[in-house]
Enzyme design. Structure first.
Site, PDB file in Angstrom:
ATOM      1  N   TYR A 244     -15.675 -55.408  19.415  1.00 21.43           N
ATOM      2  CA  TYR A 244     -15.604 -54.673  20.683  1.00 21.43           C
ATOM      3  C   TYR A 244     -15.350 -55.740  21.731  1.00 21.43           C
ATOM      4  O   TYR A 244     -16.142 -56.692  21.847  1.00 21.43           O
ATOM      5  CB  TYR A 244     -16.933 -53.972  20.980  1.00 21.43           C
ATOM      6  CG  TYR A 244     -17.078 -52.606  20.347  1.00 21.43           C
ATOM      7  CD1 TYR A 244     -18.243 -52.241  19.692  1.00 21.43           C
ATOM      8  CD2 TYR A 244     -16.056 -51.657  20.426  1.00 21.43           C
ATOM      9  CE1 TYR A 244     -18.395 -50.976  19.129  1.00 21.43           C
ATOM     10  CE2 TYR A 244     -16.199 -50.394  19.856  1.00 21.43           C
ATOM     11  CZ  TYR A 244     -17.372 -50.072  19.217  1.00 21.43           C
ATOM     12  OH  TYR A 244     -17.517 -48.833  18.645  1.00 21.43           O
ATOM     13  N   ASP A 272     -10.025 -47.774  20.114  1.00 27.37           N
ATOM     14  CA  ASP A 272     -10.174 -46.331  20.400  1.00 27.37           C
ATOM     15  C   ASP A 272     -11.491 -46.034  21.120  1.00 27.37           C
ATOM     16  O   ASP A 272     -11.906 -44.887  21.211  1.00 27.37           O
ATOM     17  CB  ASP A 272     -10.101 -45.515  19.096  1.00 27.37           C
ATOM     18  CG  ASP A 272     -11.213 -45.884  18.123  1.00 27.37           C
ATOM     19  OD1 ASP A 272     -11.218 -45.362  17.002  1.00 27.37           O
ATOM     20  OD2 ASP A 272     -12.083 -46.718  18.491  1.00 27.37           O
ATOM     21  N   HIS A 363     -12.280 -43.212  14.545  1.00 23.50           N
ATOM     22  CA  HIS A 363     -13.666 -43.713  14.688  1.00 23.50           C
ATOM     23  C   HIS A 363     -14.662 -42.784  13.991  1.00 23.50           C
ATOM     24  O   HIS A 363     -15.777 -42.573  14.455  1.00 23.50           O
ATOM     25  CB  HIS A 363     -14.000 -43.803  16.179  1.00 23.50           C
ATOM     26  CG  HIS A 363     -14.913 -44.916  16.585  1.00 23.50           C
ATOM     27  ND1 HIS A 363     -14.493 -46.084  17.176  1.00 23.50           N
ATOM     28  CD2 HIS A 363     -16.255 -45.007  16.534  1.00 23.50           C
ATOM     29  CE1 HIS A 363     -15.544 -46.856  17.468  1.00 23.50           C
ATOM     30  NE2 HIS A 363     -16.638 -46.219  17.087  1.00 23.50           N
TER      31      HIS A 363
HETATM   32  C1  LIG Z   1     -20.590 -43.686  11.008  1.00 29.47           C
HETATM   33  C2  LIG Z   1     -20.399 -44.724  12.079  1.00 29.47           C
HETATM   34  C3  LIG Z   1     -19.109 -45.148  12.388  1.00 29.47           C
HETATM   35  C4  LIG Z   1     -18.911 -46.132  13.362  1.00 29.47           C
HETATM   36  C5  LIG Z   1     -20.034 -46.676  14.048  1.00 29.47           C
HETATM   37  C6  LIG Z   1     -21.336 -46.272  13.742  1.00 29.47           C
HETATM   38  C7  LIG Z   1     -21.514 -45.286  12.759  1.00 29.47           C
HETATM   39  C8  LIG Z   1     -22.910 -44.842  12.429  1.00 29.47           C
HETATM   40  N1  LIG Z   1     -19.804 -47.568  15.082  1.00 29.47           N
HETATM   41  S1  LIG Z   1     -20.286 -47.052  16.586  1.00 29.47           S
HETATM   42  O1  LIG Z   1     -21.711 -47.040  16.618  1.00 29.47           O
HETATM   43  O2  LIG Z   1     -19.718 -47.884  17.619  1.00 29.47           O
HETATM   44  O3  LIG Z   1     -19.695 -45.695  16.719  1.00 29.47           O
HETATM   45  C9  LIG Z   1     -18.658 -48.328  15.020  1.00 29.47           C
HETATM   46  C10 LIG Z   1     -18.533 -49.606  15.658  1.00 29.47           C
HETATM   47  O4  LIG Z   1     -19.533 -50.210  16.092  1.00 29.47           O
HETATM   48  N2  LIG Z   1     -17.292 -50.157  15.750  1.00 29.47           N
HETATM   49  C11 LIG Z   1     -16.175 -49.553  15.201  1.00 29.47           C
HETATM   50  O5  LIG Z   1     -15.065 -50.087  15.303  1.00 29.47           O
HETATM   51  N3  LIG Z   1     -16.272 -48.363  14.524  1.00 29.47           N
HETATM   52  C12 LIG Z   1     -17.492 -47.775  14.399  1.00 29.47           C
HETATM   53  N4  LIG Z   1     -17.633 -46.646  13.638  1.00 29.47           N
HETATM   54  C13 LIG Z   1     -16.412 -46.025  13.016  1.00 29.47           C
HETATM   55  C14 LIG Z   1     -16.176 -46.585  11.609  1.00 29.47           C
HETATM   56  O6  LIG Z   1     -15.705 -47.917  11.672  1.00 29.47           O
HETATM   57  C15 LIG Z   1     -15.118 -45.761  10.873  1.00 29.47           C
HETATM   58  O7  LIG Z   1     -13.984 -45.614  11.697  1.00 29.47           O
HETATM   59  C16 LIG Z   1     -15.661 -44.393  10.449  1.00 29.47           C
HETATM   60  O8  LIG Z   1     -17.006 -44.483  10.079  1.00 29.47           O
HETATM   61  C17 LIG Z   1     -14.866 -43.875   9.263  1.00 29.47           C
HETATM   62  O9  LIG Z   1     -15.278 -42.574   8.953  1.00 29.47           O
HETATM   63  P1  LIG Z   1     -16.338 -42.226   7.803  1.00 29.47           P
HETATM   64  O10 LIG Z   1     -17.671 -42.562   8.338  1.00 29.47           O
HETATM   65  O11 LIG Z   1     -16.134 -40.760   7.589  1.00 29.47           O
HETATM   66  O12 LIG Z   1     -15.992 -43.037   6.578  1.00 29.47           O
END
Ligand SMILES: Cc1cc2c(cc1C)[n+](S(=O)(=O)[O-])c1c(=O)[nH]c(=O)nc-1n2C[C@H](O)[C@H](O)[C@H](O)COP(=O)(O)O
Length: 501
Positions: A244, A272, A363
Site C-alpha cells: 500500500y 484498487d 480485492h
Molecule cells: C480476504 C481479505 C482480502 C484482502 C485483505 C484482507 C482480507 C481479510 N486486505 S485488506 O484488509 O486491505 O482488505 C488486503 C490488503 O491488505 N492488501 C491487498 O492488496 N489486498 C487485500 N485483500 C484482497 C486479497 O489480496 C485478494 O485480492 C482477495 O482476497 C482475493 O479473493 P478471495 O479472498 O476470494 O481469494
C-alpha cells in the site's frame, strides 16, 4: 521492586493504573509500560480504543492488529517506560461472555480436519469457530457483497470442452511465475491482519507455502512484522511484497529497499484501494467494541469506514497515479506488478509504463461493489492483448473467488499465468492452523491433477481458450448454485437478529 540493585526496577500494575486518563495515559503491552498520552490523538484507530485500556494491560487487543515492531517504529523511546511486574497487574476478570462460551462449545464439536473435503468446508467451519470480529473482517465484502459473490459464481458461467484419448498418465501442475518455478499455478495472496484468525498470524501461511512450494505475497497490513514473515521462510522459498503506497514516499522507499534487500522477488502495488471499501459486516461487528472509533466519530472529516484495518490504513496515498510509476521502477530492481487492475485499457497502459505484470482483481469484492470478477476481466483482456501482439509482454494474474482447481484451470485456459487465493487459506489457518493450510493446499493439488486428467491435458502449458466456453461470462443475470456460505446475503452471526439492536 528491585530484586537486586543491578536489576532495573520493575513498574507495578498499581503504578500503571494511576495513569488512566486522556491527559495522562499509560498502557501495558507484552509486559512493558508505555506512555501514550501524546500519541493518543494521532492513533489511526482513534483515542477511544486506547482509553478503553488506559492504565491496564492492552496486549490481547493490541497483538492481532499491530506488528510487534510497531511501538519501536512509531513511539518515541522516551515513552517506553520499562518492564512491568505482571504478577502485580490485575487481570481483567472476563465476565463469562455467553457468546464466547457458545463459541468454545462449537470449537469442542468442530469437525476433524479430515472431514474437510474442499475449500468451502474450511469456510463453513471457520464461520462457526472464529471470533465474531475476525470472521466479520475476513468474510466481509463491500456494500451488498454482490462482487464478492460474483467472484466465485462467475466461474459457474464457464463450461469446459474436454478432449479425450490423450495420454494423461503423468500430470505436471508446475509452472513459472515471475521467473520462479512453482509446483502449482496459485499463490497465497496478501490478506491483512493474520493474527485475527490465528495467534501466530501470517507465518503459518509461510510454512504452508513452503511445504507445497507455492509463493506467498506478504501484506503491508500484516499482523506479523515483515521480517518475522521473511525469517519464517526457509531455503530458497520465494516471497513477494504487497504494497500500500504511503503518502510519505520516504517510508515507501525504505519498505521497498528493505524488501529487496531481504530477497523479495516481486513488488505488487495495490492500485484498487485509494480508500478502503465499506465492509458493513466488519463495521457491524466492530461497532460493538470501541475499536471502531472511526465509525462512531461524527463529522465528515473522519474516515467513515470499517474498523481496524481501515483505521491503520489512513496512510494510503489516494493521489497515486500513472506518472508515479517511473519512480517505483527507479527505486527497485524487483519486478513490479499492479494489483487490482480492472479493464483492458489499464493493462495496455501498464505495459506502456514498463511494469512486469498485473493482477486482475477487485480485492476480493472488498472495494467497489458491482465491479466485475477477475475471471471476467481476464476474458476481456487476453483476446485484446493477443490481437495487439502484447500477450507476451506482461504476466497476467487474477484473484477473487478461486475455490476449486477447476477455477484455476479456467483462469489458465483464458490466459492467466497464475491465480491468487485469499480467504480459503485464512479460514483453513483460523480453524485448523498449519495442518489446515497444508490440507487446503493438498486438496487443491489433488483436484488439479484429477481435473487436468479429465480435461485431457498433462501439463498447464497445454491449457488454452479452446478448452472452455466462456460466452456466458458477461451475463450477470444467471442464478448460481448456492454452494458457498459467501452466497448468503448477510451473515446472521453479526446481523441485527443476533446483535443487541
Ligand atoms: C480476504 C481479505 C482480502 C484482502 C485483505 C484482507 C482480507 C481479510 N486486505 S485488506 O484488509 O486491505 O482488505 C488486503 C490488503 O491488505 N492488501 C491487498 O492488496 N489486498 C487485500 N485483500 C484482497 C486479497 O489480496 C485478494 O485480492 C482477495 O482476497 C482475493 O479473493 P478471495 O479472498 O476470494 O481469494
Amino acid at each position: 521492586h528491585a530484586d537486586n540493585d543491578t536489576q532495573a526496577v520493575k513498574l507495578t500494575g498499581e503504578e500503571v493504573a494511576k495513569h488512566s486518563s486522556r491527559d495522562d495515559c499509560w498502557v501495558i503491552i507484552h509486559g512493558r509500560a508505555y506512555d501514550v498520552t501524546e500519541f493518543m490523538p494521532e492513533h489511526p484507530g482513534g483515542p477511544k480504543i486506547i482509553l478503553k485500556y488506559a492504565g491496564k494491560d492492552a496486549t490481547e487487543e493490541y497483538a492481532p492488529i499491530h506488528p510487534p515492531d510497531t511501538l519501536d517504529k512509531y513511539l518515541d523511546q522516551s515513552k517506553h517506560l520499562g518492564e512491568v511486574d505482571m504478577k502485580t497487574v490485575e487481570q481483567e476478570t472476563k465476565e463469562e461472555d455467553p457468546e464466547e462460551q457458545e463459541r468454545q462449545e462449537r470449537i469442542k464439536r468442530m469437525p476433524i480436519l479430515e472431514q474437510c473435503y474442499n475449500l468451502m468446508d474450511f469456510e463453513a467451519v471457520a464461520r462457526r469457530v472464529m471470533k465474531k470480529t475476525a470472521w466479520a473482517y475476513y468474510s466481509s465484502g463491500a456494500d451488498d457483497e454482490i462482487t464478492m459473490r460474483e467472484n466465485h459464481s462467475a466461474f459457474h458461467k464457464i463450461w469446459f470442452r474436454p478432449r479425450v484419448l490423450v495420454d494423461v498418465e503423468k500430470i505436471d501442475t508446475s509452472t513459472t511465475m515471475l521467473g520462479t518455478k512453482v509446483d502449482m499455478p496459485f499463490y497465497v495472496t496478501a490478506t491483512a491482519l493474520g493474527k485475527l484468525g490465528n495467534p501466530e498470524g501470517e507465518v503459518v501461511l509461510t510454512r504452508g507455502a513452503r511445504k507445497h512450494n507455492v509463493i506467498q505475497m506478504l501484506p503491508t497490513l500484516a499482523s506479523c512484522s515483515f521480517d518475522e514473515i521473511m525469517d519464517a521462510a526457509e531455503g530458497d522459498q520465494v516471497q513477494w511484497l504487497q504494497l500500500y503506497v504511503n503518502k510519505n514516499r520516504d517510508i515507501t522507499k525504505r519498505i521497498i529497499e528493505h524488501a529487496e534487500a531481504r530477497g523479495c522477488k516481486g513488488l505488487f502495488i495495490t492500485v484498487d484501494a485509494p480508500q478502503l471499501g465499506r465492509r458493513e459486516k466488519d463495521m457491524r461487528s466492530k461497532f460493538s467494541d470501541v475499536g471502531s472509533n472511526v465509525q462512531s466519530t461524527s463529522g465528515s472529516d473522519v474516515d467513515r469506514s470499517q474498523g481496524a484495518a481501515r483505521a491503520i490504513s489512513s496512510f494510503i496515498d489516494p493521489s497515486l497515479q500513472w506518472s508515479d510509476l517511473p519512480w517505483f521502477l527507479s527505486v527497485t530492481k524487483m519486478p513490479i506488478i499492479l494489483k487490482g487492475v480492472q479493464r483492458v485499457e489499464d493493462v495496455i497502459r501498464a505495459i506502456g509504463a514498463g511494469v512486469h505484470g498485473v493482477v486482475l482483481s477487485n480485492h476480493g469484492g472488498r472495494q467497489l461493489d458491482t465491479a466485475r470478477s477477475g475471471i471476467e476481466i481476464l476474458a476481456e483482456v487476453m483476446p485484446e492483448l493477443r490481437r495487439l501482439g502484447l500477450d507476451n509482454r506482461i504476466e497476467v494474474f487474477i484473484d477473487g473467488g478461486i475455490r476449486r482447481a477447476t477455477d484455476i484451470i479456467k483462469a489458465l485456459c483464458l490466459g492467466a499465468t497464475g491465480v491468487g487465493i485469499g480467504r480459503p487459506f485464512l479460514y483453513a489457518m483460523s480453524a485448523y492452523g498449519l495442518p489446515g493450510v497444508d490440507r487446503a493446499m493438498q486438496l487443491l493439488k489433488d483436484e488439479m491433477e484429477m481435473n487436468m486428467r479429465l480435461i485431457g491435458c498433462s501439463s498447464v502449458d497445454q491449457l488454452g481458450p479452446d478448452f472452455v466456453d466462456a460466452r456466458g461470462l458477461s451475463m450477470h443475470a444467471t442464478t448460481v448454485p448456492s454452494d458457498t456460505l459467501g452466497l448468503g446475503v448477510y451473515d446472521p452471526l453479526v446481523g441485527p437478529r443476533e446483535s443487541k439492536l
